[in-house]
Design a protein around this motif. Sequence first.
Motif, PDB file in Angstrom:
ATOM      1  N   LYS A 154     -18.074  16.171  20.175  1.00  0.00           N
ATOM      2  CA  LYS A 154     -17.251  16.372  18.974  1.00  0.00           C
ATOM      3  C   LYS A 154     -16.007  15.492  18.988  1.00  0.00           C
ATOM      4  CE  LYS A 154     -18.819  21.132  18.827  1.00  0.00           C
ATOM      5  NZ  LYS A 154     -19.190  21.324  20.240  1.00  0.00           N
ATOM      6  N   VAL A 155     -15.708  14.930  17.819  1.00  0.00           N
ATOM      7  CA  VAL A 155     -14.502  14.103  17.677  1.00  0.00           C
ATOM      8  C   VAL A 155     -13.554  14.746  16.670  1.00  0.00           C
ATOM      9  CG1 VAL A 155     -15.664  12.559  16.022  1.00  0.00           C
ATOM     10  CG2 VAL A 155     -13.570  11.812  17.148  1.00  0.00           C
ATOM     11  N   PHE A 156     -12.293  14.808  17.076  1.00  0.00           N
ATOM     12  CA  PHE A 156     -11.244  15.303  16.183  1.00  0.00           C
ATOM     13  C   PHE A 156     -10.440  14.090  15.717  1.00  0.00           C
ATOM     14  CE2 PHE A 156      -6.836  16.696  15.558  1.00  0.00           C
ATOM     15  CZ  PHE A 156      -7.003  17.774  14.706  1.00  0.00           C
ATOM     16  N   VAL A 157     -10.442  13.837  14.419  1.00  0.00           N
ATOM     17  CA  VAL A 157      -9.730  12.659  13.891  1.00  0.00           C
ATOM     18  C   VAL A 157      -8.484  13.137  13.155  1.00  0.00           C
ATOM     19  CG1 VAL A 157      -9.924  10.568  12.486  1.00  0.00           C
ATOM     20  CG2 VAL A 157     -11.974  11.538  13.539  1.00  0.00           C
ATOM     21  N   LYS A 158      -7.346  12.590  13.550  1.00  0.00           N
ATOM     22  CA  LYS A 158      -6.106  12.946  12.855  1.00  0.00           C
ATOM     23  C   LYS A 158      -5.584  11.698  12.142  1.00  0.00           C
ATOM     24  CE  LYS A 158      -1.838  15.403  13.770  1.00  0.00           C
ATOM     25  NZ  LYS A 158      -1.233  16.358  14.683  1.00  0.00           N
ATOM     26  N   THR A 159      -5.342  11.840  10.858  1.00  0.00           N
ATOM     27  CA  THR A 159      -4.992  10.678  10.033  1.00  0.00           C
ATOM     28  C   THR A 159      -3.535  10.744   9.597  1.00  0.00           C
ATOM     29  OG1 THR A 159      -7.236  10.742   9.184  1.00  0.00           O
ATOM     30  CG2 THR A 159      -5.679   9.368   7.984  1.00  0.00           C
ATOM     31  N   TYR A 160      -2.826   9.662   9.828  1.00  0.00           N
ATOM     32  CA  TYR A 160      -1.449   9.545   9.352  1.00  0.00           C
ATOM     33  C   TYR A 160      -1.415   8.478   8.265  1.00  0.00           C
ATOM     34  CZ  TYR A 160      -0.340  11.620  13.918  1.00  0.00           C
ATOM     35  OH  TYR A 160      -0.280  12.433  15.009  1.00  0.00           O
ATOM     36  N   GLY A 161      -0.456   8.611   7.336  1.00  0.00           N
ATOM     37  CA  GLY A 161      -0.177   7.493   6.453  1.00  0.00           C
ATOM     38  C   GLY A 161      -0.939   7.463   5.152  1.00  0.00           C
ATOM     39  N   CYS A 162      -1.381   6.268   4.788  1.00  0.00           N
ATOM     40  CA  CYS A 162      -1.818   6.001   3.414  1.00  0.00           C
ATOM     41  C   CYS A 162      -3.274   6.394   3.176  1.00  0.00           C
ATOM     42  CB  CYS A 162      -1.639   4.526   3.100  1.00  0.00           C
ATOM     43  SG  CYS A 162      -2.698   3.481   4.120  1.00  0.00           S
TER      44      CYS A 162
ATOM     45  N   VAL B  34     -13.510   7.872  -8.406  1.00  0.00           N
ATOM     46  CA  VAL B  34     -13.335   6.921  -7.302  1.00  0.00           C
ATOM     47  C   VAL B  34     -11.991   6.224  -7.454  1.00  0.00           C
ATOM     48  CG1 VAL B  34     -14.140   4.719  -6.360  1.00  0.00           C
ATOM     49  CG2 VAL B  34     -15.770   6.525  -6.825  1.00  0.00           C
ATOM     50  N   THR B  35     -11.242   6.183  -6.357  1.00  0.00           N
ATOM     51  CA  THR B  35      -9.992   5.415  -6.329  1.00  0.00           C
ATOM     52  C   THR B  35     -10.209   4.168  -5.492  1.00  0.00           C
ATOM     53  OG1 THR B  35      -8.723   7.460  -6.494  1.00  0.00           O
ATOM     54  CG2 THR B  35      -7.532   5.498  -5.761  1.00  0.00           C
ATOM     55  N   LEU B  36     -10.100   3.016  -6.125  1.00  0.00           N
ATOM     56  CA  LEU B  36     -10.246   1.747  -5.401  1.00  0.00           C
ATOM     57  C   LEU B  36      -8.964   1.491  -4.623  1.00  0.00           C
ATOM     58  CD1 LEU B  36     -11.788  -0.488  -8.223  1.00  0.00           C
ATOM     59  CD2 LEU B  36     -12.955   1.081  -6.638  1.00  0.00           C
ATOM     60  N   LEU B  37      -9.122   1.122  -3.375  1.00  0.00           N
ATOM     61  CA  LEU B  37      -7.954   0.939  -2.518  1.00  0.00           C
ATOM     62  C   LEU B  37      -7.778  -0.501  -2.088  1.00  0.00           C
ATOM     63  CD1 LEU B  37      -8.315   3.899   0.033  1.00  0.00           C
ATOM     64  CD2 LEU B  37      -6.993   3.848  -2.094  1.00  0.00           C
ATOM     65  N   GLY B  38      -6.526  -0.881  -1.946  1.00  0.00           N
ATOM     66  CA  GLY B  38      -6.186  -2.169  -1.355  1.00  0.00           C
ATOM     67  C   GLY B  38      -4.691  -2.194  -1.149  1.00  0.00           C
ATOM     68  N   GLN B  39      -4.217  -2.875  -0.107  1.00  0.00           N
ATOM     69  CA  GLN B  39      -2.769  -2.987   0.066  1.00  0.00           C
ATOM     70  C   GLN B  39      -2.186  -3.716  -1.129  1.00  0.00           C
ATOM     71  OE1 GLN B  39      -4.544  -3.534   3.138  1.00  0.00           O
ATOM     72  NE2 GLN B  39      -3.783  -1.630   3.991  1.00  0.00           N
ATOM     73  N   ASN B  40      -3.010  -4.574  -1.711  1.00  0.00           N
ATOM     74  CA  ASN B  40      -2.610  -5.339  -2.878  1.00  0.00           C
ATOM     75  C   ASN B  40      -3.802  -5.359  -3.813  1.00  0.00           C
ATOM     76  OD1 ASN B  40      -0.708  -6.892  -4.150  1.00  0.00           O
ATOM     77  ND2 ASN B  40      -0.250  -7.911  -2.208  1.00  0.00           N
ATOM     78  N   VAL B  41      -4.194  -4.181  -4.257  1.00  0.00           N
ATOM     79  CA  VAL B  41      -5.515  -4.006  -4.862  1.00  0.00           C
ATOM     80  C   VAL B  41      -5.728  -4.897  -6.082  1.00  0.00           C
ATOM     81  CG1 VAL B  41      -4.936  -2.037  -6.353  1.00  0.00           C
ATOM     82  CG2 VAL B  41      -7.250  -2.238  -5.436  1.00  0.00           C
TER      83      VAL B  41
ATOM     84  N   MET C   1       0.842  -1.182   0.000  1.00  0.00           N
ATOM     85  CA  MET C   1       0.000   0.000   0.000  1.00  0.00           C
ATOM     86  C   MET C   1       0.879   1.233   0.000  1.00  0.00           C
ATOM     87  SD  MET C   1      -3.150   0.815   0.238  1.00  0.00           S
ATOM     88  CE  MET C   1      -3.908   2.395   0.301  1.00  0.00           C
ATOM     89  N   ASN C   2       0.569   2.159  -0.813  1.00  0.00           N
ATOM     90  CA  ASN C   2       1.394   3.332  -0.856  1.00  0.00           C
ATOM     91  C   ASN C   2       1.108   4.239   0.337  1.00  0.00           C
ATOM     92  OD1 ASN C   2       3.248   5.023  -1.865  1.00  0.00           O
ATOM     93  ND2 ASN C   2       1.747   6.194  -3.013  1.00  0.00           N
ATOM     94  N   GLU C   3       2.131   4.942   0.774  1.00  0.00           N
ATOM     95  CA  GLU C   3       2.023   5.639   2.048  1.00  0.00           C
ATOM     96  C   GLU C   3       2.763   6.957   1.939  1.00  0.00           C
ATOM     97  OE1 GLU C   3       3.552   6.699   5.820  1.00  0.00           O
ATOM     98  OE2 GLU C   3       4.697   5.939   4.154  1.00  0.00           O
ATOM     99  N   ARG C   4       2.221   7.972   2.537  1.00  0.00           N
ATOM    100  CA  ARG C   4       2.821   9.289   2.338  1.00  0.00           C
ATOM    101  C   ARG C   4       3.348   9.917   3.624  1.00  0.00           C
ATOM    102  NH1 ARG C   4       2.593   7.375  -1.466  1.00  0.00           N
ATOM    103  NH2 ARG C   4       1.175   7.495  -3.191  1.00  0.00           N
ATOM    104  N   VAL C   5       3.028   9.337   4.779  1.00  0.00           N
ATOM    105  CA  VAL C   5       3.384   9.888   6.080  1.00  0.00           C
ATOM    106  C   VAL C   5       3.208  11.390   6.121  1.00  0.00           C
ATOM    107  CG1 VAL C   5       4.957   9.796   8.027  1.00  0.00           C
ATOM    108  CG2 VAL C   5       5.040   8.050   6.302  1.00  0.00           C
TER     109      VAL C   5
END
Length: 469
Positions: free
Chosen positions: A21-29, A220-227, A1-5
């Motif tokens: 309220k929820v604050f979501v912080k996303t790292y990575g792919c 739409v971008t289909l995602l998969g670690q090994n799509v 899976m591609n990852e950008r950090v």
Amino acid sequence: MNERVKIMDGAVSPAPANMRKVFVKTYGCQMNVYDSQRMADALGADGYVETASLDDADMVLLNTCHIREKAAEKVYSELGRLRKLRDERQASGSDMLIGVAGCVAQAEGEEIIRRAPVVDFVIGPQTYHRLPQVVSRARRGDKVVETDYAIEDKFDKLPERDERQLRARGVTAFLTVQEGCDKFCTFCVVPYTRGAEVSRPVTQIVAEARKLAESGVREVTLLGQNVNAWHGEGPDGSEWGLGRLLRELAEIDGLDRLRYTTSHPRDMDEDLIAAHRDLGALMPYLHLPVQAGSDRILKAMNRKHTGDEYRRLVDRIRAARPDIALSGDFIDGFPGETDVDFEDTMRLIADIGYAQAFSFKYSPRPGTPGADLKDQVPEQVKNERLYRLQSLLGKQQADFMNGLIGKTISVLLEKPGREPGQIVGRSPWLQPAVCDENVGKIGDIVSVRITRTSANSLIADNRKVDTEA
Ligand code: 5AD
Ligand code: SF4
């Protein structure tokens, strides 16, 4: 899976004052970006709204990345900052919940709470549908660790995607079709954090894609670690691969652009290559990591292909779709990599010509076979090789972009630009294209002429052009 950090900010509408309220912080792919949205939706059904500001959050959820050491360490630095914030909250008589999700959660489990006792709950990627129960236990004061692989299908249990939320998130969307990986490249943690390869069923994917299209999504971008290892049973009972699935999705009204990522060279089958030839909606861009150019290192990485097999595969893909842009991932300094091996990587890059690429120094990951190998490469050598990799790849990227100057290309307009009067979209080859706002509105696919480039973007003429290249 591609990852950008890097941290991705999702579109978040302002939260009504009386809701939690929820604050979501996303790292990575990109898959983490998708997962964060699904988690926010699951919490929405439980009375939470997303907030873009940490200051008014009742809960902070870190969706983490474990792919390299640096990515994982970022989480602990952030938890240090959150501890201070929580102390201040508690001193003023209020409080907040802190949760860790994603691949660090899966890999480190309760160790996270031991190292950072400020954390209330830890939840792995396979159990996001249990988030509301986990949160309610955490609110009662329990420390919760939920990292067992669920037997049930989380996608079946997650609430259906909400049209209002989808509209707020814009005209492009991710859609996970496959999770996990059985390839076991010797440097990679993914098979351990995301588990074995699982494909979502055709009917589930098509229903979600329809919902996205009905909510105004055009790409739409289909995602998969090994799509491209995705497979499933079609409505007629026959076995479908990703090429057949793309053909089905291309029929959905309103879905004008399709992409998929990340692919393994071994799983690029003939039908998928033919889909690139046949489907106008399938964008001419392919992220196809090779990691290294030396056959000896590829073998030690357990990549299951040689440099020449990769070259021949790219030839076949380019024969099917001559304007396709190739993107890749590269690792330098894998244990035992000599100067000669590294030159093989540089040669492969020169032979292929990438439009975009991501390159990393090898980072030994605990629990992977690579971490135990002798002959770890010194840091300074890794740095020097990375510099050379990035110089060559950066030059190829600039050449690709400069090659578009003077051409008329189609752009899907996505959001307002940084400067007043600008609107920004994406080219078919994934570069941001900065346009004059008069060319169209968000969601339009317009033809514009590229006049120049900046570091990472294409800059278009201020007129819309009628004919497409
Ligand atoms: N060290 C450096 N890079 C890595 N990647 C995966 N694992 C490691 C590691 N241990 C890179 C690979 C992969 C991308 C997502 O991250 O290039 O394709
Ligand atoms: Fe990791 Fe290799 Fe699987 Fe990609 S194919 S996710 S690099 S193990």
